[in-house]
Design a protein around this motif. Structure first.
Motif, PDB file in Angstrom:
ATOM      1  N   PRO A 203       0.832  -1.206   0.000  1.00 47.82           N
ATOM      2  CA  PRO A 203       0.000   0.000   0.000  1.00 47.82           C
ATOM      3  C   PRO A 203       0.870   1.260   0.000  1.00 47.82           C
ATOM      4  CG  PRO A 203      -0.026  -1.009   2.169  1.00 47.82           C
ATOM      5  CD  PRO A 203       0.740  -1.937   1.263  1.00 47.82           C
ATOM      6  N   ILE A 204       0.359   2.299  -0.602  1.00 46.85           N
ATOM      7  CA  ILE A 204       1.051   3.581  -0.703  1.00 46.85           C
ATOM      8  C   ILE A 204       0.191   4.613   0.029  1.00 46.85           C
ATOM      9  CG2 ILE A 204       1.959   5.316  -2.304  1.00 46.85           C
ATOM     10  CD1 ILE A 204       3.134   2.488  -2.726  1.00 46.85           C
ATOM     11  N   PRO A 205       0.759   5.427   0.900  1.00 45.08           N
ATOM     12  CA  PRO A 205      -0.060   6.442   1.585  1.00 45.08           C
ATOM     13  C   PRO A 205      -0.724   7.388   0.579  1.00 45.08           C
ATOM     14  CG  PRO A 205       2.079   6.235   2.642  1.00 45.08           C
ATOM     15  CD  PRO A 205       2.146   5.438   1.367  1.00 45.08           C
ATOM     16  N   GLN A 206      -2.011   7.635   0.794  1.00 48.33           N
ATOM     17  CA  GLN A 206      -2.751   8.542  -0.073  1.00 48.33           C
ATOM     18  C   GLN A 206      -2.441   9.991   0.261  1.00 48.33           C
ATOM     19  OE1 GLN A 206      -6.850   7.420  -1.364  1.00 48.33           O
ATOM     20  NE2 GLN A 206      -6.769   6.356   0.591  1.00 48.33           N
ATOM     21  N   ARG A 207      -2.694  10.846  -0.717  1.00 54.93           N
ATOM     22  CA  ARG A 207      -2.527  12.296  -0.549  1.00 54.93           C
ATOM     23  C   ARG A 207      -1.104  12.668  -0.166  1.00 54.93           C
ATOM     24  NH1 ARG A 207      -6.729  12.464  -3.304  1.00 54.93           N
ATOM     25  NH2 ARG A 207      -8.737  12.282  -2.301  1.00 54.93           N
ATOM     26  N   GLU A 208      -0.150  11.886  -0.628  1.00 54.69           N
ATOM     27  CA  GLU A 208       1.263  12.151  -0.366  1.00 54.69           C
ATOM     28  C   GLU A 208       1.966  12.413  -1.695  1.00 54.69           C
ATOM     29  OE1 GLU A 208       2.931  12.145   2.629  1.00 54.69           O
ATOM     30  OE2 GLU A 208       1.112  11.724   3.766  1.00 54.69           O
ATOM     31  N   ARG A 209       3.146  12.973  -1.621  1.00 57.01           N
ATOM     32  CA  ARG A 209       3.988  13.229  -2.798  1.00 57.01           C
ATOM     33  C   ARG A 209       5.221  12.348  -2.684  1.00 57.01           C
ATOM     34  NH1 ARG A 209       5.250  19.198  -4.836  1.00 57.01           N
ATOM     35  NH2 ARG A 209       3.054  18.925  -5.293  1.00 57.01           N
ATOM     36  N   PHE A 210       5.542  11.633  -3.779  1.00 58.42           N
ATOM     37  CA  PHE A 210       6.674  10.718  -3.780  1.00 58.42           C
ATOM     38  C   PHE A 210       7.512  10.890  -5.035  1.00 58.42           C
ATOM     39  CE2 PHE A 210       3.332   8.455  -1.432  1.00 58.42           C
ATOM     40  CZ  PHE A 210       3.980   8.312  -0.224  1.00 58.42           C
ATOM     41  N   ASP A 211       8.816  10.680  -4.871  1.00 61.12           N
ATOM     42  CA  ASP A 211       9.713  10.603  -6.021  1.00 61.12           C
ATOM     43  C   ASP A 211       9.625   9.190  -6.586  1.00 61.12           C
ATOM     44  OD1 ASP A 211      10.646  13.216  -5.694  1.00 61.12           O
ATOM     45  OD2 ASP A 211      12.231  12.572  -4.332  1.00 61.12           O
ATOM     46  N   LEU A 212       9.760   9.087  -7.893  1.00 59.22           N
ATOM     47  CA  LEU A 212       9.816   7.786  -8.516  1.00 59.22           C
ATOM     48  C   LEU A 212      10.724   7.852  -9.724  1.00 59.22           C
ATOM     49  CD1 LEU A 212       6.655   6.875 -10.562  1.00 59.22           C
ATOM     50  CD2 LEU A 212       7.027   9.152  -9.722  1.00 59.22           C
ATOM     51  N   THR A 213      11.211   6.691 -10.104  1.00 62.09           N
ATOM     52  CA  THR A 213      12.033   6.567 -11.296  1.00 62.09           C
ATOM     53  C   THR A 213      11.389   5.509 -12.178  1.00 62.09           C
ATOM     54  OG1 THR A 213      14.020   7.131 -10.051  1.00 62.09           O
ATOM     55  CG2 THR A 213      14.338   6.077 -12.192  1.00 62.09           C
ATOM     56  N   LEU A 214      11.046   5.914 -13.386  1.00 59.94           N
ATOM     57  CA  LEU A 214      10.425   5.008 -14.347  1.00 59.94           C
ATOM     58  C   LEU A 214      11.492   4.355 -15.205  1.00 59.94           C
ATOM     59  CD1 LEU A 214       7.663   7.414 -15.726  1.00 59.94           C
ATOM     60  CD2 LEU A 214       7.512   5.905 -13.760  1.00 59.94           C
ATOM     61  N   GLY A 215      11.289   3.111 -15.566  1.00 55.84           N
ATOM     62  CA  GLY A 215      12.126   2.429 -16.546  1.00 55.84           C
ATOM     63  C   GLY A 215      11.427   2.534 -17.893  1.00 55.84           C
ATOM     64  N   VAL A 216      11.676   3.621 -18.619  1.00 58.30           N
ATOM     65  CA  VAL A 216      10.971   3.895 -19.875  1.00 58.30           C
ATOM     66  C   VAL A 216      11.759   3.311 -21.048  1.00 58.30           C
ATOM     67  CG1 VAL A 216      10.058   5.707 -21.374  1.00 58.30           C
ATOM     68  CG2 VAL A 216      10.023   6.013 -18.884  1.00 58.30           C
ATOM     69  N   PRO A 217      11.100   2.489 -21.867  1.00 57.72           N
ATOM     70  CA  PRO A 217      11.795   1.931 -23.022  1.00 57.72           C
ATOM     71  C   PRO A 217      12.233   3.025 -24.000  1.00 57.72           C
ATOM     72  CG  PRO A 217       9.749   0.758 -22.602  1.00 57.72           C
ATOM     73  CD  PRO A 217       9.751   1.978 -21.729  1.00 57.72           C
ATOM     74  N   ASP A 218      13.366   2.781 -24.621  1.00 58.85           N
ATOM     75  CA  ASP A 218      13.854   3.664 -25.676  1.00 58.85           C
ATOM     76  C   ASP A 218      12.851   3.629 -26.827  1.00 58.85           C
ATOM     77  OD1 ASP A 218      16.413   5.108 -26.795  1.00 58.85           O
ATOM     78  OD2 ASP A 218      15.704   3.759 -28.377  1.00 58.85           O
ATOM     79  N   LEU A 219      12.607   4.758 -27.456  1.00 59.79           N
ATOM     80  CA  LEU A 219      11.639   4.812 -28.556  1.00 59.79           C
ATOM     81  C   LEU A 219      12.071   4.003 -29.773  1.00 59.79           C
ATOM     82  CD1 LEU A 219      10.688   8.539 -28.212  1.00 59.79           C
ATOM     83  CD2 LEU A 219       9.061   6.639 -28.127  1.00 59.79           C
ATOM     84  N   VAL A 220      13.373   3.889 -29.995  1.00 66.05           N
ATOM     85  CA  VAL A 220      13.889   3.156 -31.149  1.00 66.05           C
ATOM     86  C   VAL A 220      14.101   1.682 -30.821  1.00 66.05           C
ATOM     87  CG1 VAL A 220      15.779   2.993 -32.816  1.00 66.05           C
ATOM     88  CG2 VAL A 220      14.967   5.235 -32.074  1.00 66.05           C
ATOM     89  N   ASP A 221      14.691   1.409 -29.661  1.00 64.95           N
ATOM     90  CA  ASP A 221      14.968   0.037 -29.245  1.00 64.95           C
ATOM     91  C   ASP A 221      14.302  -0.206 -27.893  1.00 64.95           C
ATOM     92  OD1 ASP A 221      15.898  -2.448 -28.549  1.00 64.95           O
ATOM     93  OD2 ASP A 221      18.024  -1.921 -28.644  1.00 64.95           O
TER      94      ASP A 221
END
Length: 122
Positions: free
Chosen positions: A54-72
């Motif tokens: 569970p994640i606390p509601q109404r809070e602000r958190f940092d996150l890091t996404l693993g976003v795929p490269d657009l080409v590969d």
């Protein structure tokens, strides 16, 4: 059975559609406390996550996404951001977390917008 901690207007106030993705991410709950989550959808102004915790509601958190490269798409790029948690729902044994972007750097925003365009138009 679902446990719904949703406020009545949280989902219906979206200004744009969410687009499904299946990306890894890491959420920082407190200094030294990080959890792995999955990005389930995103939009220009928000993000949906799946979590085993569970994640606390109404809070602000940092996150890091693993976003795929657009080409590969096999190559992932670490994309940092900050989100405000708007709702939390237990569904089918996992927590579904919805939130809005509190901060994205211009390069991060541009990459996510490019992915939205790619998903939207193919």
């Amino acid at each position: 059975m679902s446990r719904n901690l949703l406020t009545p207007d949280s989902i219906d106030n979206r200004r744009e559609p969410r687009y499904p993705v299946a990306w890894p991410a890491r959420l920082t709950l407190a200094p030294g406390q990080e959890i792995d989550v999955k990005v389930r959808d995103l939009s220009e102004n928000g993000i949906g996550l799946r979590s085993e915790h569970p994640i606390p509601q109404r809070e602000r958190f940092d996150l890091t996404l693993g976003v795929p490269d657009l080409v590969d798409p096999r190559r992932l790029q670490a994309v940092p951001g900050t989100m405000n948690v708007a709702f939390l729902v237990m569904s089918q044994g996992e927590w579904r977390v919805g939130g809005t972007w509190a901060h994205l750097t211009p390069p991060a925003r541009k990459l996510l917008e490019q992915w939205i365009q790619k998903i939207r138009y193919g």
